[in-house]
Design a protein around this motif. Sequence first.
Motif, PDB file in Angstrom:
ATOM      1  N   SER A  59       0.816  -1.222   0.000  1.00  0.00           N
ATOM      2  CA  SER A  59       0.000   0.000   0.000  1.00  0.00           C
ATOM      3  C   SER A  59       0.844   1.265   0.000  1.00  0.00           C
ATOM      4  O   SER A  59       1.955   1.296   0.537  1.00  0.00           O
ATOM      5  N   LYS A  60       0.292   2.298  -0.610  1.00  0.00           N
ATOM      6  CA  LYS A  60       0.824   3.650  -0.503  1.00  0.00           C
ATOM      7  C   LYS A  60      -0.382   4.581  -0.383  1.00  0.00           C
ATOM      8  O   LYS A  60      -1.521   4.164  -0.642  1.00  0.00           O
ATOM      9  N   PRO A  61      -0.194   5.804   0.046  1.00  0.00           N
ATOM     10  CA  PRO A  61      -1.344   6.685   0.273  1.00  0.00           C
ATOM     11  C   PRO A  61      -2.242   6.874  -0.944  1.00  0.00           C
ATOM     12  O   PRO A  61      -3.427   7.174  -0.804  1.00  0.00           O
ATOM     13  N   LYS A 225       2.883  14.766   1.589  1.00  0.00           N
ATOM     14  CA  LYS A 225       3.041  14.785   0.129  1.00  0.00           C
ATOM     15  C   LYS A 225       2.834  13.407  -0.483  1.00  0.00           C
ATOM     16  O   LYS A 225       2.932  13.235  -1.704  1.00  0.00           O
ATOM     17  N   ASP A 226       2.572  12.409   0.366  1.00  0.00           N
ATOM     18  CA  ASP A 226       2.231  11.051  -0.101  1.00  0.00           C
ATOM     19  C   ASP A 226       3.347  10.391  -0.895  1.00  0.00           C
ATOM     20  O   ASP A 226       3.093   9.520  -1.721  1.00  0.00           O
ATOM     21  N   LYS A 227       4.578  10.771  -0.652  1.00  0.00           N
ATOM     22  CA  LYS A 227       5.689  10.228  -1.427  1.00  0.00           C
ATOM     23  C   LYS A 227       6.388   9.092  -0.667  1.00  0.00           C
ATOM     24  O   LYS A 227       7.575   9.156  -0.364  1.00  0.00           O
ATOM     25  N   PHE A 228       5.653   8.061  -0.334  1.00  0.00           N
ATOM     26  CA  PHE A 228       6.246   6.912   0.340  1.00  0.00           C
ATOM     27  C   PHE A 228       5.367   5.696   0.126  1.00  0.00           C
ATOM     28  O   PHE A 228       4.232   5.785  -0.341  1.00  0.00           O
ATOM     29  N   ILE A 229       5.924   4.520   0.447  1.00  0.00           N
ATOM     30  CA  ILE A 229       5.178   3.269   0.447  1.00  0.00           C
ATOM     31  C   ILE A 229       5.120   2.789   1.887  1.00  0.00           C
ATOM     32  O   ILE A 229       6.130   2.813   2.600  1.00  0.00           O
ATOM     33  N   TYR A 230       3.954   2.374   2.342  1.00  0.00           N
ATOM     34  CA  TYR A 230       3.830   1.909   3.716  1.00  0.00           C
ATOM     35  C   TYR A 230       4.790   0.755   3.987  1.00  0.00           C
ATOM     36  O   TYR A 230       4.981  -0.133   3.144  1.00  0.00           O
ATOM     37  N   ASP A 231       5.396   0.766   5.172  1.00  0.00           N
ATOM     38  CA  ASP A 231       6.272  -0.338   5.570  1.00  0.00           C
ATOM     39  C   ASP A 231       5.471  -1.616   5.788  1.00  0.00           C
ATOM     40  O   ASP A 231       5.949  -2.724   5.532  1.00  0.00           O
ATOM     41  N   THR A 232       4.236  -1.485   6.268  1.00  0.00           N
ATOM     42  CA  THR A 232       3.385  -2.636   6.554  1.00  0.00           C
ATOM     43  C   THR A 232       2.886  -3.287   5.270  1.00  0.00           C
ATOM     44  O   THR A 232       2.364  -2.619   4.383  1.00  0.00           O
ATOM     45  N   VAL A 233       3.029  -4.604   5.203  1.00  0.00           N
ATOM     46  CA  VAL A 233       2.525  -5.391   4.079  1.00  0.00           C
ATOM     47  C   VAL A 233       1.577  -6.452   4.628  1.00  0.00           C
ATOM     48  O   VAL A 233       1.887  -7.113   5.619  1.00  0.00           O
ATOM     49  N   ASN A 234       0.414  -6.595   4.001  1.00  0.00           N
ATOM     50  CA  ASN A 234      -0.536  -7.652   4.369  1.00  0.00           C
ATOM     51  C   ASN A 234      -0.148  -8.935   3.647  1.00  0.00           C
ATOM     52  O   ASN A 234       0.006  -8.942   2.429  1.00  0.00           O
TER      53      ASN A 234
END
Length: 247
Positions: A59-61, A225-234
């Motif tokens: 996920s990312k924002p 700025k939504d410039k990242f990918i969440y560290d958490t992965v399902n």
Amino acid sequence: MKKNSFFILLLSAGIIASCGQKKEGTDAEVSEAKEVEQVEASKEYTVNAEESTVTWIGSKPTGKHDGTIPISQGNIAVEGDEIVGGTITLDIANIQNVDIADDEEMKGKLEGHLKSADFFDAENHPTAEFVITSVEPYSASDSVEVKEEFDSEYKPASADEFVVESPTHKVTGNLTMRGKTLSISFPAVVKVAESGLSAKAKFNIDRTLWGLTYSAESDAVDKAKDKFIYDTVNVGFDIKASEAPAM
């Protein structure tokens, strides 16, 4: 029977946490790799790679992607009606995306990026493996801890939302990805019968702890700025295995 191992797993995922401590925000407890002991088993089950699935959601924002990781091979050792060991190897080199399957160009780019050194580095680490160290009855004390994620429309499902319903066991084992091995524990629904063995689990892991740090949250200068990918992965799996013929 010699050393055995069992798995499941995961995605664009990876994991260093203090030994024996539970990392906030995931129902997979993470610690240093544990010793794998020799086990005695009366039966061995072979994982049916075609009927089994390992899934991931990243996920990312601004959106999400999901897919699968093929199983290369697997075996599960059983004594009585309890799992005591086994091995499942995942084919990282053939990780698949499913949500944009209709767009071959975009699908190819995403899968290529996941295989690159930014994520799994499949050229140098084409497989992942989980070596089981224990399977214990699940108890109320094993309930998950929920991480507070940065709020966005597409933030990852929380641990308590995503966890498998009515878990029966707590599975612990050494997960190796991208050349790094750590122990993880997670709730699962496990059934062992003469007709076959099944195991299901759904849990969250922190991809950065295995070195998958591309666009990690800690690198975001301004999260707004939504410039990242969440560290958490399902991560999810549905494993099916049948008793191997006697040698």
